[in-house]
Design a protein around this motif. Structure first.
Motif, PDB file in Angstrom:
ATOM      1  N   LEU A   1      19.064   6.783  52.038  1.00 39.64           N
ATOM      2  CA  LEU A   1      20.295   6.436  52.469  1.00 39.64           C
ATOM      3  C   LEU A   1      20.931   5.295  51.710  1.00 39.64           C
ATOM      4  N   GLN A   2      22.216   5.579  51.037  1.00 37.83           N
ATOM      5  CA  GLN A   2      23.083   4.351  50.335  1.00 37.83           C
ATOM      6  C   GLN A   2      24.219   4.117  51.190  1.00 37.83           C
ATOM      7  N   ILE A   3      24.307   2.781  51.265  1.00 39.61           N
ATOM      8  CA  ILE A   3      25.456   1.761  51.988  1.00 39.61           C
ATOM      9  C   ILE A   3      26.002   1.136  50.897  1.00 39.61           C
ATOM     10  N   SER A   4      27.149   1.259  50.953  1.00 35.93           N
ATOM     11  CA  SER A   4      28.259  -0.083  49.985  1.00 35.93           C
ATOM     12  C   SER A   4      29.408  -0.230  50.867  1.00 35.93           C
ATOM     13  N   GLY A   5      29.737  -1.617  50.881  1.00 35.40           N
ATOM     14  CA  GLY A   5      30.888  -2.086  51.482  1.00 35.40           C
ATOM     15  C   GLY A   5      30.462  -2.676  53.001  1.00 35.40           C
TER      16      GLY A   5
END
Length: 89
Positions: free
Chosen positions: A65-69
């Motif tokens: 899982l990649q989260i950005s912002g």
């Protein structure tokens, strides 16, 4: 970018019900975040139910899982918990 890998512990995999809850939570609680889910060579938009279901994630498989912002750490904590939970069928 906040990235973490999870192993699916739900015996029935990551099916429609938890996927719907995941997508709804991602869209409602983290609207300014980009949510990406990776399984093998598949990279999808974690805010799309159709995309989530195309992953076909099964018991004991691993996803990233990649989260950005937005609030990346909080989003990772809340959304990552969906992969580490056993959901009522």
């Amino acid at each position: 970018m906040n990235t973490k890998s999870y192993t699916i512990i739900n015996p029935t995999g990551f099916h429609t019900r938890p996927a719907r809850l995941f997508v709804d939570t991602a869209n409602e609680q983290f609207p300014e975040s980009t949510v990406t889910v990776i399984k093998g060579d598949k990279v999808i938009n974690g805010k799309s139910l159709l995309h989530m279901l195309t992953l076909g994630v099964k018991y004991q498989e691993q996803v990233t899982l990649q989260i950005s912002g937005g609030d990346e750490e909080e989003a990772q904590r809340v959304l990552g918990a969906f992969f580490e939970a056993i959901h009522n069928e």
